[in-house]
Design an enzyme around this catalytic site. Structure first.
Site, short mmCIF file in Angstrom:
data_model
loop_
_atom_site.label_atom_id
_atom_site.label_comp_id
_atom_site.label_asym_id
_atom_site.label_seq_id
_atom_site.Cartn_x
_atom_site.Cartn_y
_atom_site.Cartn_z
N TYR A 85 3.76 3.77 3.27
CA TYR A 85 3.69 4.71 2.36
C TYR A 85 4.42 6.01 2.77
CZ TYR A 85 0.16 2.49 -0.40
OH TYR A 85 -0.80 1.31 -1.36
N GLU A 89 2.86 -3.11 -0.29
CA GLU A 89 2.34 -1.64 -0.65
C GLU A 89 3.38 -0.76 -0.57
OE1 GLU A 89 -1.71 -0.64 -0.23
OE2 GLU A 89 -2.46 -2.58 -0.76
N ASN A 91 -6.19 -8.06 2.95
CA ASN A 91 -5.57 -6.84 2.81
C ASN A 91 -5.74 -5.87 3.95
OD1 ASN A 91 -4.19 -4.93 0.84
ND2 ASN A 91 -6.20 -4.08 1.34
N GLU A 92 -4.64 -5.47 4.35
CA GLU A 92 -4.98 -4.51 5.43
C GLU A 92 -6.14 -4.82 6.52
OE1 GLU A 92 -4.67 -0.57 4.14
OE2 GLU A 92 -2.76 -0.66 3.41
N GLU A 122 -4.90 -2.31 -9.02
CA GLU A 122 -6.16 -2.40 -8.19
C GLU A 122 -7.17 -1.85 -8.98
OE1 GLU A 122 -5.99 -0.54 -4.16
OE2 GLU A 122 -7.97 -1.32 -3.81
N GLN A 170 1.00 2.41 -7.43
CA GLN A 170 0.62 1.28 -8.14
C GLN A 170 0.81 1.39 -9.52
OE1 GLN A 170 -3.83 0.68 -7.80
NE2 GLN A 170 -3.60 0.85 -5.57
O1 AHR Z 1 -2.95 1.65 -2.94
C1 AHR Z 1 -4.31 2.35 -2.40
C2 AHR Z 1 -4.80 1.68 -0.95
O2 AHR Z 1 -3.67 1.95 -0.03
C3 AHR Z 1 -5.07 0.11 -1.03
O3 AHR Z 1 -6.11 -0.11 -1.48
C4 AHR Z 1 -4.80 -0.22 0.33
O4 AHR Z 1 -4.32 -1.50 0.69
C5 AHR Z 1 -3.97 0.98 1.09
O5 AHR Z 1 -4.42 1.65 2.05
#
Ligand code: AHR
Length: 494
Positions: free
Chosen positions: A245, A300, A177-178, A38, A347
């Site tokens: 995450y 992600e 995205n999101e 990103e 990432q």
């Molecule tokens: O990876 C960092 C951020 O985390 C991304 O931009 C987003 O999609 C997520 O909330």
């Protein structure tokens, strides 16, 4: 060839009986080993692209571990990205502001053609995330046309003028995205309405089929998945991109390398929760799509420690703990290969759980990089079912399964078994019948280190690295394996 081993096993330790069936299951899609890049902090500018050039050192390192797929340009950045700003002569490209990450200047010097060139150099497939939040269906349609159309049109002409005669044939397209968060703060109802229109204009040009991937749930928001599955047909949606995450229980730089067993346990617990998240989304998807046409994509994932604000921008060190998290997560993905057909670690460089950290012109491979190196043998191999009962890893009155495993058989018939022991103190002894498996040649590699906080730095680059593993012995048709504390082992049986 017979194995000559000098292993002395602990007496009195209860052994785990583990069996692997040779009834092959689904293919482990190589894209489970995908990555995410990103325009955030130093991920793209510096990590992948420096002084106007693609970093050849980073490309070489990524090629070595066979990175199959790269997602770009975001993340939250994607829903404020206008692709036409990033093509054509660099000097003429307009400047923009990165409203998501620090309001820094975005000079657009790394755009579509640079990204696709990077993928070509790595030898991986691209996965483009289109802008739904501030973009239009026409903008997405023209992006697909620019990348994929082989005939004569203004967009294909623009691509040719920019130096790429042949279409890129980009297969994977994310639609937002999101969208429940930074990508527009939509309800599932609003998102589905947007999705249908964008998906319609995400065209399949001759010879360039597309897979449309919906912006999926935030972790355990199962209602989001339910709504998408009940309102979008598999004709228009080939995947749902869930984000989950691992909360590490800390947000400062020091928390990446200076933590005790309490934080270690918490992070592993949160990481292993991926199994529950995956199962629950799968159960919903199975009700609407028993044929499993729609893929569950974890586009992600990874451990979050770093602070997102300047000057840190989610940069974080990467320890042996993070490698154990990566290995355990990949075992979960492998074992759900019938539904999970893509995943993207967040990432690839310098942001969150990175494979590679860079400083100026130098780079260092993280412990997580070594896990992807070890596990590359599973890419496109057939899953083999594994059964065993794990002993507990106990801490502070709480318990986690100490051991997790996945196994596969590749096209040559070689079997690979990846074993993880998250217990930071106790080794595990495993007995495994070999009758159903090849066993002429058995070799192994291990990733471990004296402390779970150990990590690689620009001064000490190889503190955590792969080593030959030979703590196993064949006793007639039983393989005895001694799996050290806090280790990842991959065995190859031929
Ligand atoms: O990876 C960092 C951020 O985390 C991304 O931009 C987003 O999609 C997520 O909330």
């Amino acid at each position: 060839m017979s194995l000559v081993l000098s292993v002395s096993f602990a007496r009195g330790q209860h052994a785990i009986d583990l069996s692997i069936s040779d009834n092959t299951g689904p293919i482990i899609n190589k894209n489970i080993y995908g990555q995410f890049a990103e325009h955030l902090g130093r991920c793209v500018y510096d990590g992948l692209f420096r002084n106007g050039k693609i970093r050849e050192d980073v490309v070489a390192a990524l090629k070595r571990i066979k990175i199959p797929l790269l997602r770009w340009p975001g993340g939250c950045f994607a829903d404020d990205y206008h692709w036409k700003n990033g093509v054509g002569p660099v000097k003429l490209r307009p400047k923009a502001v990165n409203t998501m990450w620090g309001m820094v200047e975005e000079d657009n010097s790394f755009g579509t053609d640079e990204f696709l060139k990077l993928c070509e150099k790595i030898g991986c497939d691209p996965y483009l995330a289109a802008n739904v939040g501030t973009g239009t269906p026409a903008e997405m349609e023209s992006w697909v046309e620019y990348c994929n159309y082989d005939g004569t049109s203004s967009m294909s002409q623009l691509r040719k003028t920019n130096g790429h005669e042949q279409p890129y044939k980009v297969r994977f397209w994310g639609i937002g995205n999101e969208s429940w968060g930074c990508g527009g703060r939509m309800t599932p109802e609003t998102y589905v309405e947007h999705y249908k229109t964008f998906a319609n204009y995400c065209r399949t040009y001759p010879g360039a089929p597309v897979e449309r991937i919906a912006s999926g749930a935030n972790a355990d928001d199962y209602n989001w998945t339910e709504y998408l599955m009940s309102h979008i047909s598999s004709r228009w949606m080939q995947g749902i991109g869930v984000h989950y995450y691992t909360d590490a229980g800390g947000r400062e730089q020091k928390d990446a390398t200076d933590f005790g067993e309490d934080k270690y346990f918490l992070a592993l617990k949160n990481a292993l929760n991926m199994e529950n998240i995956v199962r629950a989304h799968e159960a919903i998807m199975d009700r609407y799509d028993p044929a499993k046409k729609v893929a569950l994509i974890i586009d992600e994932w990874g451990i979050v420690i770093g602070d997102e604000n300047p000057p840190n921008y989610f940069f974080q060190q990467n320890s042996l703990r993070d490698a154990l998290i990566a290995a355990s997560t990949l075992n979960i993905f492998n074992n759900h290969a019938d539904r999970i057909r893509m995943a993207n670690l967040a990432q690839i460089t310098n942001v969150l759980q990175s494979l590679i950290l860079t400083s100026g012109d130098t780079m260092v491979s993280t412990p997580t990089y070594h896990v992807f190196d070890l596990y590359k043998v599973h890419q496109d191999a057939k899953l083999l079912p594994v059964s065993f009962i794990s002993p507990d890893y106990s801490f502070g009155g709480n318990k986690l399964p100490a051991v997790n495993v996945s196994a596969s058989k590749d096209s040559t018939g070689a079997v690979h078994i990846s074993l993880v022991n998250i217990d930071p103190v106790n080794k595990q002894v495993i007995n495994m019948p070999l009758s159903a498996l090849p066993s002429k040649d058995i070799t192994g590699q291990i990733l471990t280190s004296p402390k779970f906080t150990d990590h690689n730095t620009f001064i000490n680059r190889e503190k955590v690295k792969l080593a030959v593993f030979n703590a196993f012995r064949k006793d007639r048709d039983i393989l005895n394996i001694e799996l050290p504390a806090k280790s990842v082992v991959v065995l190859e049986l031929k």
